[in-house]
Design a protein around this motif. Structure first.
Motif, PDB file in Angstrom:
ATOM      1  N   LEU A  76    -112.041  16.276  50.837  1.00 61.97           N
ATOM      2  CA  LEU A  76    -110.640  15.872  50.878  1.00 61.97           C
ATOM      3  C   LEU A  76    -110.112  15.705  52.298  1.00 61.97           C
ATOM      4  O   LEU A  76    -108.945  15.383  52.481  1.00 61.97           O
ATOM      5  CB  LEU A  76    -109.774  16.885  50.121  1.00 61.97           C
ATOM      6  CG  LEU A  76    -109.961  16.900  48.601  1.00 61.97           C
ATOM      7  CD1 LEU A  76    -109.063  17.950  47.969  1.00 61.97           C
ATOM      8  CD2 LEU A  76    -109.677  15.528  48.000  1.00 61.97           C
ATOM      9  N   ALA A 119    -106.361   8.915  50.196  1.00 59.18           N
ATOM     10  CA  ALA A 119    -107.089   8.344  49.058  1.00 59.18           C
ATOM     11  C   ALA A 119    -106.383   7.101  48.534  1.00 59.18           C
ATOM     12  O   ALA A 119    -107.023   6.085  48.223  1.00 59.18           O
ATOM     13  CB  ALA A 119    -107.215   9.387  47.948  1.00 59.18           C
ATOM     14  N   SER A 160    -104.329  14.321  51.965  1.00 65.85           N
ATOM     15  CA  SER A 160    -105.546  13.911  51.260  1.00 65.85           C
ATOM     16  C   SER A 160    -105.243  12.855  50.202  1.00 65.85           C
ATOM     17  O   SER A 160    -105.931  11.826  50.116  1.00 65.85           O
ATOM     18  CB  SER A 160    -106.207  15.131  50.613  1.00 65.85           C
ATOM     19  OG  SER A 160    -106.583  16.074  51.590  1.00 65.85           O
ATOM     20  N   ILE A 161    -104.225  13.107  49.377  1.00 68.68           N
ATOM     21  CA  ILE A 161    -103.866  12.141  48.342  1.00 68.68           C
ATOM     22  C   ILE A 161    -103.414  10.845  48.979  1.00 68.68           C
ATOM     23  O   ILE A 161    -103.788   9.740  48.539  1.00 68.68           O
ATOM     24  CB  ILE A 161    -102.750  12.706  47.433  1.00 68.68           C
ATOM     25  CG1 ILE A 161    -103.260  13.922  46.638  1.00 68.68           C
ATOM     26  CG2 ILE A 161    -102.236  11.628  46.489  1.00 68.68           C
ATOM     27  CD1 ILE A 161    -104.337  13.615  45.636  1.00 68.68           C
ATOM     28  N   LEU A 219    -112.948  11.266  42.517  1.00 65.95           N
ATOM     29  CA  LEU A 219    -111.697  11.279  43.267  1.00 65.95           C
ATOM     30  C   LEU A 219    -110.515  10.983  42.351  1.00 65.95           C
ATOM     31  O   LEU A 219    -109.477  11.657  42.417  1.00 65.95           O
ATOM     32  CB  LEU A 219    -111.755  10.250  44.401  1.00 65.95           C
ATOM     33  CG  LEU A 219    -110.493  10.104  45.252  1.00 65.95           C
ATOM     34  CD1 LEU A 219    -110.144  11.419  45.924  1.00 65.95           C
ATOM     35  CD2 LEU A 219    -110.685   9.005  46.289  1.00 65.95           C
ATOM     36  N   ARG A 241    -107.139  13.089  41.113  1.00 59.89           N
ATOM     37  CA  ARG A 241    -105.780  12.554  41.157  1.00 59.89           C
ATOM     38  C   ARG A 241    -105.088  12.656  39.800  1.00 59.89           C
ATOM     39  O   ARG A 241    -103.904  12.999  39.731  1.00 59.89           O
ATOM     40  CB  ARG A 241    -105.797  11.089  41.614  1.00 59.89           C
ATOM     41  CG  ARG A 241    -106.104  10.882  43.094  1.00 59.89           C
ATOM     42  CD  ARG A 241    -105.880   9.427  43.489  1.00 59.89           C
ATOM     43  NE  ARG A 241    -104.492   9.030  43.241  1.00 59.89           N
ATOM     44  CZ  ARG A 241    -104.064   7.776  43.325  1.00 59.89           C
ATOM     45  NH1 ARG A 241    -104.908   6.787  43.643  1.00 59.89           N
ATOM     46  NH2 ARG A 241    -102.790   7.489  43.096  1.00 59.89           N
ATOM     47  N   LEU A 243    -101.711  18.931  49.800  1.00 62.35           N
ATOM     48  CA  LEU A 243    -102.565  17.817  49.392  1.00 62.35           C
ATOM     49  C   LEU A 243    -101.998  16.458  49.778  1.00 62.35           C
ATOM     50  O   LEU A 243    -102.642  15.433  49.533  1.00 62.35           O
ATOM     51  CB  LEU A 243    -102.778  17.847  47.871  1.00 62.35           C
ATOM     52  CG  LEU A 243    -103.550  19.042  47.311  1.00 62.35           C
ATOM     53  CD1 LEU A 243    -103.560  18.988  45.782  1.00 62.35           C
ATOM     54  CD2 LEU A 243    -104.982  19.055  47.844  1.00 62.35           C
ATOM     55  N   LEU A 297    -112.697  11.010  53.731  1.00 63.68           N
ATOM     56  CA  LEU A 297    -112.281  10.005  52.754  1.00 63.68           C
ATOM     57  C   LEU A 297    -112.336   8.605  53.354  1.00 63.68           C
ATOM     58  O   LEU A 297    -112.802   7.654  52.715  1.00 63.68           O
ATOM     59  CB  LEU A 297    -110.861  10.304  52.266  1.00 63.68           C
ATOM     60  CG  LEU A 297    -110.702  11.454  51.278  1.00 63.68           C
ATOM     61  CD1 LEU A 297    -109.228  11.819  51.117  1.00 63.68           C
ATOM     62  CD2 LEU A 297    -111.301  11.090  49.927  1.00 63.68           C
ATOM     63  N   ASN A 312    -116.227  18.794  53.321  1.00 64.01           N
ATOM     64  CA  ASN A 312    -114.797  18.843  53.040  1.00 64.01           C
ATOM     65  C   ASN A 312    -114.390  17.457  52.549  1.00 64.01           C
ATOM     66  O   ASN A 312    -113.885  16.629  53.315  1.00 64.01           O
ATOM     67  CB  ASN A 312    -114.009  19.240  54.288  1.00 64.01           C
ATOM     68  CG  ASN A 312    -112.528  19.417  54.010  1.00 64.01           C
ATOM     69  OD1 ASN A 312    -112.054  19.152  52.903  1.00 64.01           O
ATOM     70  ND2 ASN A 312    -111.790  19.850  55.012  1.00 64.01           N
TER      71      ASN A 312
END
Length: 259
Positions: free
Chosen positions: A107, A202, A198-199, A128, A132, A195, A112, A105
């Motif tokens: 994300l 990141a 996750s974003i 990645l 984005r 998301l 991450l 996984n």
């Protein structure tokens, strides 16, 4: 396959503990979820860094708990965490096997974080940022059309905090994360909103990574401000273009940091 080492204070650092003598028995410094997180971090970073390759069999519960100086219950729960994230699979008579990368996984915020704890592969970083650049410009365009007053306020508040604290400070990094979160939420699309974590992770991890060996090469606030201005103006095309530039420059900064 690298053999695990004793989990000490350095391994507890993600939870906010200060680094200290790695010989200190973990039970004396933390219990429960804290220790499970430390063991999962220890094993997870070893897997994503390639120290444990796909197909490798991790230590058994009995051996792993002894090697890492934790209880069998703590080790067992840490393995369950890795299973839930797709990094390993537990098989009867085989043991705990590291899974191929496409099963991870990627994300997941922890995965991450583990990825950027060491020196990530450039192909991983590029992938990645490709994600984005596919998601965030389109999200900025949608946000320009659908944003509410509350959304704009959230973006402005986040941008002001970024400028006030700077991205070399944890508060500034949190504000950067909040800025991107606010844009995704402003789309009104529940699937994009999923998301946000996750974003955001990141964004935070790449920012921290870029500052390991030197200061940030430039001030990214102007790019963020251009995105906000376009969203406030309701100009979806300009918002998408500004976000594309923002992500592209972040990738270039990360590439320079890796070099």
């Amino acid at each position: 396959m690298r053999q695990p080492t004793t989990v000490g204070d350095d391994d507890l650092a993600p939870d906010g503990a200060e680094a200290g003598d790695p010989a200190v028995i973990p039970e004396a410094r933390g219990t429960g979820r804290r220790l499970r997180g430390a063991v999962a971090y220890h094993l997870g970073t070893a897997i994503v860094s390639g120290d444990h390759a796909p197909g490798d069999v991790l230590m058994s519960e009995a051996d792993g708990s002894v090697a890492l100086n934790v209880s069998r219950g703590v080790y067992r729960e840490a393995i369950r965490t890795l299973v839930a994230k797709g990094l390993v699979a537990s098989r009867p008579r085989t043991g705990t096997v590291v899974q191929p990368r496409h099963r991870w996984n990627l994300l997941d915020p922890d995965v991450l974080t583990w990825t950027f704890s060491g020196q990530p592969d450039m192909a991983v970083v590029r992938s990645l940022f490709e994600l984005r650049v596919m998601v965030e410009p389109w999200a900025a365009s949608m946000a320009a059309e659908r944003r509410t007053r509350a959304d704009i306020k959230a973006m402005r508040t986040a941008l002001a905090a970024m400028a006030r604290h700077g991205l070399d400070h944890v508060a500034g990094q949190a504000a950067d994360c909040a800025f991107h979160d606010a844009i995704l939420r402003a789309t009104g699309n529940d699937y994009l909103a999923v998301l946000t974590t996750s974003i955001g992770t990141a964004v935070t991890m790449t920012t921290q990574f870029k500052q390991r060996s030197r200061a940030l090469p430039r001030d990214p606030i102007p790019e963020h401000r251009r995105v906000l201005d376009a969203i406030v103006a309701g100009d979806g095309v300009a918002a998408a273009a500004a976000m594309h530039v923002l992500v592209d420059k972040a990738l270039e900064d990360t590439r320079q940091a890796m070099e």
